[in-house]
Design a protein around this motif. Structure first.
Motif, PDB file in Angstrom:
ATOM      1  N   HIS A1131     -29.035 -18.653 -71.264  1.00 44.37           N
ATOM      2  CA  HIS A1131     -30.272 -18.945 -71.992  1.00 44.37           C
ATOM      3  C   HIS A1131     -31.194 -19.842 -71.166  1.00 44.37           C
ATOM      4  O   HIS A1131     -32.405 -19.600 -71.081  1.00 44.37           O
ATOM      5  N   VAL A1132     -30.644 -20.859 -70.534  1.00 43.58           N
ATOM      6  CA  VAL A1132     -31.458 -21.775 -69.728  1.00 43.58           C
ATOM      7  C   VAL A1132     -32.066 -21.036 -68.543  1.00 43.58           C
ATOM      8  O   VAL A1132     -33.263 -21.164 -68.252  1.00 43.58           O
ATOM      9  N   LEU A1133     -31.253 -20.255 -67.841  1.00 45.74           N
ATOM     10  CA  LEU A1133     -31.743 -19.518 -66.672  1.00 45.74           C
ATOM     11  C   LEU A1133     -32.832 -18.527 -67.060  1.00 45.74           C
ATOM     12  O   LEU A1133     -33.892 -18.459 -66.428  1.00 45.74           O
ATOM     13  N   LYS A1134     -32.593 -17.770 -68.103  1.00 44.48           N
ATOM     14  CA  LYS A1134     -33.558 -16.748 -68.509  1.00 44.48           C
ATOM     15  C   LYS A1134     -34.866 -17.378 -68.967  1.00 44.48           C
ATOM     16  O   LYS A1134     -35.952 -16.907 -68.603  1.00 44.48           O
ATOM     17  N   ASN A1135     -34.792 -18.433 -69.746  1.00 45.28           N
ATOM     18  CA  ASN A1135     -36.021 -19.081 -70.215  1.00 45.28           C
ATOM     19  C   ASN A1135     -36.837 -19.627 -69.053  1.00 45.28           C
ATOM     20  O   ASN A1135     -38.076 -19.597 -69.090  1.00 45.28           O
ATOM     21  N   LEU A1136     -36.169 -20.133 -68.032  1.00 45.77           N
ATOM     22  CA  LEU A1136     -36.898 -20.649 -66.876  1.00 45.77           C
ATOM     23  C   LEU A1136     -37.605 -19.528 -66.140  1.00 45.77           C
ATOM     24  O   LEU A1136     -38.764 -19.659 -65.733  1.00 45.77           O
ATOM     25  N   MET A1137     -36.947 -18.383 -65.984  1.00 48.36           N
ATOM     26  CA  MET A1137     -37.576 -17.257 -65.303  1.00 48.36           C
ATOM     27  C   MET A1137     -38.711 -16.670 -66.136  1.00 48.36           C
ATOM     28  O   MET A1137     -39.716 -16.202 -65.604  1.00 48.36           O
ATOM     29  N   MET A1138     -38.554 -16.718 -67.450  1.00 47.07           N
ATOM     30  CA  MET A1138     -39.653 -16.278 -68.315  1.00 47.07           C
ATOM     31  C   MET A1138     -40.851 -17.207 -68.158  1.00 47.07           C
ATOM     32  O   MET A1138     -42.013 -16.765 -68.176  1.00 47.07           O
ATOM     33  N   TYR A1159     -34.622 -17.002 -56.279  1.00 46.82           N
ATOM     34  CA  TYR A1159     -33.570 -16.469 -57.150  1.00 46.82           C
ATOM     35  C   TYR A1159     -32.793 -15.330 -56.501  1.00 46.82           C
ATOM     36  O   TYR A1159     -32.071 -14.609 -57.175  1.00 46.82           O
ATOM     37  N   PHE A1160     -32.946 -15.147 -55.160  1.00 47.48           N
ATOM     38  CA  PHE A1160     -32.163 -14.117 -54.494  1.00 47.48           C
ATOM     39  C   PHE A1160     -30.663 -14.308 -54.685  1.00 47.48           C
ATOM     40  O   PHE A1160     -29.925 -13.320 -54.807  1.00 47.48           O
ATOM     41  N   PRO A1161     -30.139 -15.549 -54.693  1.00 43.60           N
ATOM     42  CA  PRO A1161     -28.687 -15.696 -54.906  1.00 43.60           C
ATOM     43  C   PRO A1161     -28.204 -15.153 -56.243  1.00 43.60           C
ATOM     44  O   PRO A1161     -26.993 -15.008 -56.436  1.00 43.60           O
ATOM     45  N   LEU A1162     -29.127 -14.831 -57.135  1.00 43.06           N
ATOM     46  CA  LEU A1162     -28.721 -14.212 -58.394  1.00 43.06           C
ATOM     47  C   LEU A1162     -28.040 -12.869 -58.140  1.00 43.06           C
ATOM     48  O   LEU A1162     -27.162 -12.467 -58.902  1.00 43.06           O
ATOM     49  N   PHE A1163     -28.444 -12.172 -57.052  1.00 44.44           N
ATOM     50  CA  PHE A1163     -27.792 -10.907 -56.720  1.00 44.44           C
ATOM     51  C   PHE A1163     -26.298 -11.125 -56.500  1.00 44.44           C
ATOM     52  O   PHE A1163     -25.452 -10.420 -57.057  1.00 44.44           O
ATOM     53  N   GLY A1164     -26.008 -12.101 -55.661  1.00 39.75           N
ATOM     54  CA  GLY A1164     -24.607 -12.365 -55.378  1.00 39.75           C
ATOM     55  C   GLY A1164     -23.849 -12.832 -56.604  1.00 39.75           C
ATOM     56  O   GLY A1164     -22.688 -12.458 -56.815  1.00 39.75           O
ATOM     57  N   LEU A1165     -24.515 -13.622 -57.420  1.00 37.63           N
ATOM     58  CA  LEU A1165     -23.875 -14.123 -58.634  1.00 37.63           C
ATOM     59  C   LEU A1165     -23.500 -12.976 -59.568  1.00 37.63           C
ATOM     60  O   LEU A1165     -22.403 -12.947 -60.131  1.00 37.63           O
ATOM     61  N   LEU A1166     -24.394 -12.009 -59.717  1.00 36.65           N
ATOM     62  CA  LEU A1166     -24.113 -10.878 -60.596  1.00 36.65           C
ATOM     63  C   LEU A1166     -23.084  -9.941 -59.981  1.00 36.65           C
ATOM     64  O   LEU A1166     -22.274  -9.340 -60.699  1.00 36.65           O
TER      65      LEU A1166
END
Length: 1393
Positions: A1131-1138, A1159-1166
């Motif tokens: 929720h925190v991550l998504k709200n910040l990107m919104m 937020y490129f490291p989000l690829f690796g995280l997913l």
């Protein structure tokens, strides 16, 4: 197979032998595994030295096209000064008040009422909260483009919706028909026909469906549908059945239907053929239009190459327009429309004068049955035969008190007023203050306009039905009440009686016109209920005669207590008359109103004919919840003579009809002047020197109920006192008496005085004072009962016993009745320049402030807090500073407990102003307050005080931040570099404060959850604001220190604390510059291709982009926790990107692409969690492969489904790894891990590791050795555990929305760079994520949406019969489009998402 898999019981559940305990055991095992594994703290990453980086890379930043995203704007904050906007035309503080004020408390009060507001404005503060509070409000578009999807074309609507086609001009028909069951193997017979209810309906795209049902309830699911787009014709066929007809379809199949009669059959045939004909015409027209366009295109293709360029530019324009009108990805996210007020800071308003329920009282008329013409020539109107005077006030019988001051009204006719001679008007109301020079103005308003008030505005803070409006009626003194009232109580022979009364009244008015006597009273309830609804229907009661022995306010309260008891009220004597007084609500924009001090309120029309409204002062209850901080100057004293006991006095021969005259004096010398500060009554001057109480005839021990209102001087001293003079009034009008006796109206029969100050405070309680027979000079020095003192001689009546009872009521905003507050200010006033000598004494007075009454604390809140801050900075001893802070903690806690914390917020934002630094040795508020807070937070100190400090720490942090901002601007240090703005000692104090707070947050939250939660939030806000003021690298270290105090595997509450902290800090308005979204490579890097992109959380990424890396690391760790914790993190991550999406400062494509790099490291995280993204629960349809007629429009799922494998465990013992599998976690890096791929999972969210991604852990780990993640990821997980349970749908969709946002925003170069440098396993995971997106965000149809909104959940479509058209333009459109997308080049696909 799918159906069987869904209905199959879990093997683990069946193995338990006790249904219902599977989830419980699974949770227990999960906890055992979590706690049994060695917990390893993540690697500590030191953030970059932000200020040095800005200096070192200044050239790179300035040469960057998007430099605004890399640096803070100049003059980010400022201090603005606002004028206090009072509601009056003129200031409430008298012009000479500041000059006259001598005591520190009065001076500080006046300063508070005259000072401007001081506000620290952060220019971009609107961007520092949740995305919902952004200046450009995020709103759902009014109208989206209408698309028709195949899945919706078979959605059967209810009766109202189904008739939409006819409303739009389409064709609609319904009725009973017989449907033949056609089968190639069996011939059609009569028995094969079944009676069905058919309904012809038009879809949104203009096509028609013929649905059939078992009964007429068409709102239910139809048994089947015939798509008329595939129908070639309708013809009659009576071979099988009479009145039958058939529908010939494109695939050579037919539908055989039959009706009950020939007319109905023909009607159906004509209707269906009409539809088919119109559809054919439309299709032909579309074909002709298409041919024309094709010809045009062919002609254009033969032209010159320039036309090709124009074609290309037209296509570019079309593409650009499509991109411009395309909605942002998050616009339609449900989160954007969800009302969430959790992150909204309270709206802070300026202090303002507030009132309770306001009531407008209109006094119209007072008339008695006894009336006549009072003119000598008997020419004139018929009126009352003598003057009467009305006094209105409010009584609260529930609380037994009078709750308003008196409102005096003169409703007499002009001719009646003339009965009182003008030469005696100087006595009336204590007059004698005529002004021959002409018209006087009071605060700009003509005095004549305010002489006869009729409309009063009352205010009631706590309304309820037991509040009464009471009217007391007086007349000119004439004799006993019973004797004077008798003529008014008879209804016979009124003319003669009226003449007689008139004659006596004229004599009395001429002789005693300035004395009054009680006559009657009346009352009426004010409210219907406790919400303040006015009871307008009720009129005033009958006029009851006053009783000599029931005149006081206490007696009135007793009478009102019986007011609703008719049997008791019937016993009271009634005077025949009527009082016409109405009540109404007060309009918000009421004009021509004056305050209780006669100061006109704004929107005032100054003229003599102005109809003025007079505000009546409310006596607000002395409780905190009804109090508010004073904002205006008001200094009124109300005096109430109560009782005089004169029955045993021997000093005077005659003392019966006793009148009390009140005066206010500032000296007891013979030449002392009487101050003109008593509020007058109607008809006389507004302010007078003396006033008389009503007189009781032939009473030796008279009772009084009068109220006298006095405007006190700004500065009171010991000589200010009230002087009461007692007169015997001769009412004898006997003609036989001598002329001398007749002329002698009043005789002085004693004096009494009441000093206003006692121990420096205004006397407020009831006083019993002696009466003196004479009044020598210096009488204030005479003690009670003393014979001689200081050379003056006082003769006491009745031996100096206290004969006179009087009480006072102070309504003042510059004087306090609280002894502790008075003593504190008095001591501060007397402190010499060297305060260290008196430190111990000051601490004693500071500690006594804890006993201050809460309502006094609220009323004088700004003045008290200002003085405490002043003492804090002047203190040379730590003990004094700590005790000042303790008092503040007490005040803040009291305000919160009373629900009045908004007053504290207003104080900090508008009133608080740190003293400017006069010299280098001057102490600063932020330095001293921070030190005192660290002392109080020490473990050895009082835990109750420290808990209160934590719980209400927001106040102290707000004061710290405001003091810091004011210091920077006033000392011009805001122009210095960040690391030079504050002293090293202050940096150390801030670090100590953060470290002192952390154990309270992380360890004591169980004992005091609210305190820990509030302290956590307040600390986050403080650090966020310090990023605007202090060294940002230093604040990064504090954030790092904060995070390092938490451990992996913490309880859910601590995870909540951690992510709330991160959410607040990451919502900083300059979050993007704080993360420095720029290349950090060595040398000159100009292109993305030349840059080693960080698609995972490497050490360099964590250091250079500290905040975003910290958030992603925490999200990564949280994904290995339980569901509730995962949801918080996502929720925190998504709200910040919104927030980034809707921030109007970053609207361009290049800015969004630069943001995406963070937020490129989000690829690796997913990719790490790709095995946990379950897609099988997405589809609401139960796919029945045996039904050939079922619509198979779902996407292929073979790549995402786990193939069936042997389901044998390697070991039957309860191995710890098997427990990990059961609990949803696994340890893939240990050699003892069993082959989990051999364990079959049966589509539950639960527990077994997924192999959906097609790669085992070992394969991925080996493959990633050659990937772009050459640096070891710094954010090592809490342990070697990797959770393998499925994420639920909400979590998956939120994560994928973030993934798609980054994918859509990133530049093509960045995407190609990623594809070129990623390993094959990472590419497979990447495209697996894309495929999961297709499944997760697949459109499920209107019926699914409707059922989901109704709470019915997914719907299984089990249609017994359904037809599909063989060839339709609309059919299969979505499927075709998906096939096109899958066949396109990858770069084209992702560039056009």
């Amino acid at each position: 197979m799918a159906t069987a898999a869904q209905t199959e019981t879990r093997r683990f559940t069946r193995g338990l032998g006790k249904p219902g305990t599977a989830a419980e055991l699974r949770h227990s095992v999960s906890e055992v595994v979590r706690t049994s594994v060695l917990v390893v703290k993540p690697k500590v990453i030191e953030p970059l030295d932000y200020e040095n980086v800005l200096v070192q890379r200044k050239t790179q930043i300035l040469s960057d096209v998007l430099r605004d995203m890399l640096q803070f704007p100049h003059e980010d904050f400022e201090i603005s000064t606002l004028r206090q906007q009072g509601r009056t035309l003129y200031p409430t503080v008298p012009e000479n008040a500041e000059r006259e004020a001598r005591s520190l408390f009065v001076q500080e009060c006046i300063k508070a009422y005259k000072s401007d507001w001081h506000v620290v404005n952060y220019k971009y503060e609107d961007y520092s909260a949740d995305f919902r509070q952004l200046p450009n409000k995020v709103s759902r578009p009014d109208k989206l483009a209408v698309h028709v999807f195949e899945v919706d074309e078979d959605v059967d609507k209810d009766e109202d919706t189904a008739s939409l086609g006819s409303q739009k001009g389409g064709i609609s028909k319904h009725g009973w028909l017989y449907k033949g069951n056609i089968n190639n193997a069996i011939s059609v017979t009569m028995r094969s026909f079944k009676r069905r209810y058919f309904h012809l309906t038009q879809l949104g795209d203009g096509s028609y469906n013929l649905n059939f049902y078992k009964d007429e309830k068409i709102s239910k699911e139809p048994k089947g549908s015939i798509f008329l787009d595939s129908c070639m014709g309708v013809v009659q066929n009576t071979k099988v059945r009479r009145f039958a007809f058939e529908l010939k379809m494109q695939d050579k199949s037919t539908y055989l239907l039959a009706s009950d009669c020939e007319g109905e059959m023909e009607d159906w045939i004509n209707t269906l053929n009409k539809i088919l004909h119109s559809s054919f015409e439309i299709a032909m027209q579309e074909k002709r239009n298409g041919d024309i366009h094709d010809d045009d295109d062919l002609g254009k293709s033969d032209s010159s190459s320039g036309s090709m360029d124009s074609f290309q530019s037209a296509r570019d324009i079309e593409s650009r327009m499509r991109n411009e009108t395309r909605l942002k990805l998050f616009t339609l996210d449900p989160e954007t429309q969800k009302l969430d007020f959790s992150g909204i800071e309270p709206d802070v308003k300026q202090f303002e004068e507030k009132f309770g329920k306001r009531v407008l009282v209109n006094c119209n008329d007072l008339s008695f049955n006894l009336q006549s013409c009072v003119a000598e020539n008997e020419e004139g109107p018929t009126t009352n035969v003598e003057p009467f005077y009305v006094t209105l006030s409010l009584f609260d019988i529930q609380n037994g008190r009078k709750i308003s001051s008196d409102f005096h009204v003169d409703l007499n006719h002009l001719s009646v007023r003339g009965m009182v001679p003008s030469n005696t008007s100087h006595y009336m109301n204590g007059g004698g203050d005529t002004h021959p020079e002409g018209q006087r103005l009071v605060h700009g308003v003509p005095e004549a306009a305010m002489q006869y008030p009729r409309q009063g505005v009352f205010s009631v803070t706590c309304p309820h039905p037991d509040i009464f409006l009471v009217a007391r009626i007086e007349k000119v003194l004439q004799g006993g009440i019973n004797h004077c009232a008798e003529p008014y109580m008879k209804s016979s022979d009124s003319t003669k009686v009226a003449q007689k009364v008139l004659k006596n009244a004229k004599l009395a008015c001429g002789r005693l016109g300035h004395f009054r006597m009680p006559f009657a009273w009346a009352a009426r309830p004010l409210f219907k209920d406790a919400s303040g609804t006015l009871d307008k229907s009720v009129r005033f009661s009958a006029l009851y005669r006053q009783d000599n022995n029931k005149l006081s306010n206490d007696d009135m309260l007793k009478l009102l207590a019986d007011f609703r008891k008719p049997e008791k009220m019937a016993k009271l004597p009634v005077i025949l008359g009527n009082l016409d007084v109405t009540i109404d609500n007060v309009a918000p924009d009421l004009t021509n109103c004056v305050t209780s001090s006669y100061i006109p309120v704004k929107q005032f029309d100054v003229s003599e004919k102005t109809n003025i409204f007079f505000e009546v002062e409310e006596f607000v209850p002395h409780i905190a919840k009804c109090s508010q901080p004073f904002t205006i100057y008001n200094n009124h004293l109300y005096v109430y003579p109560k009782h005089l006991k004169y029955d045993s006095q021997k000093s005077f021969a005659k003392a019966r009809n006793i009148a009390v005259c009140i005066e206010f004096k500032d000296s007891d010398e013979e030449e002392a002047v009487v101050l003109k500060c008593i509020y007058g009554r109607p008809g006389g001057p507004l302010f007078t020197k003396n006033a008389f109480a009503a007189v009781l005839h032939h009473q030796h021990n008279p009772e009084f109920y009068d109220e006298f209102k006095i405007e006190l001087p700004t500065q009171l001293h010991e000589k200010h006192h009230l002087l009461f003079t007692f007169h015997h009034v001769s009412c004898d009008n006997n003609s036989k008496a001598s002329t001398k006796k007749r002329d002698l109206v009043e005789t002085q029969v004693g004096y009494a005085w009441l000093p206003l100050l006692k121990d420096g405070r205004v006397t407020m309680n009831e006083s019993q004072i002696p009466v003196a027979a004479n009044l020598p000079a210096g009488y204030l020095n005479c003690q009670e009962g003393a014979g001689k003192h200081s050379g003056s001689e006082v003769k006491w009546v009745d031996g100096g016993r206290p004969l006179f009872k009087v009480s006072t009521h102070l309504v003042s905003t510059v004087y306090t009745q609280d002894q502790h507050l008075h003593n504190f200010f008095h001591h501060c006033e007397s402190i010499p320049p060297a305060p260290q000598v008196f430190g111990g004494e000051l601490v004693k007075y500071l500690k006594s402030l804890h006993a201050m009454e809460s309502h006094v604390m609220v009323k004088f809140l700004p003045t008290t807090l200002n003085q405490l801050f002043r003492v804090l900075t002047n203190a040379t001893q730590e003990d004094v500073a700590v005790n000042v802070t303790r008092v503040m903690i007490h005040i803040v806690a009291q305000c919160h407990e009373e629900g009045l914390e908004h007053f504290l917020r207003s104080y900090v934002k508008f009133v608080f102003k740190a003293e400017p630094q006069a010299s280098s040795t001057t102490r600063l508020v932020h330095e001293e307050l921070a030190k005192a807070m660290t002392v109080i937070l020490k473990p050895s100190t009082d835990f109750l005080t420290s808990n209160k400090l934590l719980k209400y720490s927001w106040y102290f942090f707000e004061a710290l931040v405001k003091s810091m901002a004011q210091y920077l601007i006033e000392s011009c240090k805001v122009k210095l570099s960040r690391n030079q703005r504050f002293s090293a000692s202050f940096h150390h104090t801030v670090e100590t404060l953060v470290n002192m707070m952390m154990p309270h947050i992380t360890q004591k939250y169980k004992d005091n959850l609210d305190a820990a939660r509030n302290a956590n939030h307040s600390l986050a806000v403080f650090i966020k604001r310090c990023l605007n003021l202090m060294d940002r690298g230093f604040m990064f270290k504090q954030i790092n220190n904060y995070v390092n105090c938490f451990m992996p595997g913490d309880p859910k509450t601590l995870f909540e604390f951690r992510f709330e902290f991160l959410q607040v800090v990451c919502n900083h308005e300059h979050y993007v510059p704080l993360n420095l979204p720029m290349p950090f490579g060595k040398g000159r890097i100009l292109r993305f291709q030349d840059l080693q992109m960080d698609y995972s959380l490497t050490d360099d990424f964590n250091k250079n982009h500290f905040l975003v890396a910290l958030l992603l690391r925490e999200v990564r760790a949280a994904l290995q926790e339980l569901r509730e914790i995962r949801q918080i993190a996502i929720h925190v991550l998504k709200n910040l990107m919104m927030k980034h999406t809707f921030d109007d400062r970053y609207t361009s494509k290049s800015q969004q692409a630069r943001l995406a790099t963070l937020y490129f490291p989000l690829f690796g995280l997913l990719q790490e969690n790709v095995n946990r993204l379950n897609v099988k629960e997405v589809s609401p349809f139960t796919i029945n492969h045996s039904n050939n007629n079922g619509r198979e429009d779902s996407l292929p799922t073979n790549t995402m489904m786990t193939p069936p494998r042997s389901s044998t465990f390697l070991d039957t013992s309860l191995h710890k790894d098997v427990f990990g599998v059961i609990s949803g976690t696994s340890s893939p890096h240990t050699s003892s891990t069993p082959n989990i791929n051999s364990v079959r999972h049966a589509d539950s969210r639960g527990s077994l590791i997924s192999t959906d991604s097609g790669n085992s852990f070992s394969e991925k780990n080996n493959d990633k050795g050659n990937s772009l993640d050459t640096n070891q990821a710094a954010s090592t997980l809490a342990s070697t555990l990797v959770r393998c349970d499925k994420l639920d749908q909400a979590e998956i969709k939120s994560l994928l929305m973030c993934f798609l946002h980054v994918l859509k925003s990133m530049s093509e170069d960045a995407l190609f760079t990623y594809w070129n440098k990623a390993s094959s396993a990472e590419l497979m995971d990447f495209f697996t994520l894309v495929e999961v997106c297709l499944h997760q965000f697949r459109y499920m149809g209107k019926r699914y949406i409707a059922r989901s909104q109704d709470g019915a959940g997914p719907v299984a479509h089990e249609r017994k019969s359904q037809t599909l058209p063989v060839s339709r333009n609309r059919a299969g459109m979505m499927h075709t489009r998906l096939q096109q997308l899958s066949s396109l080049d990858n770069s084209y696909t992702f560039n056009h998402m």
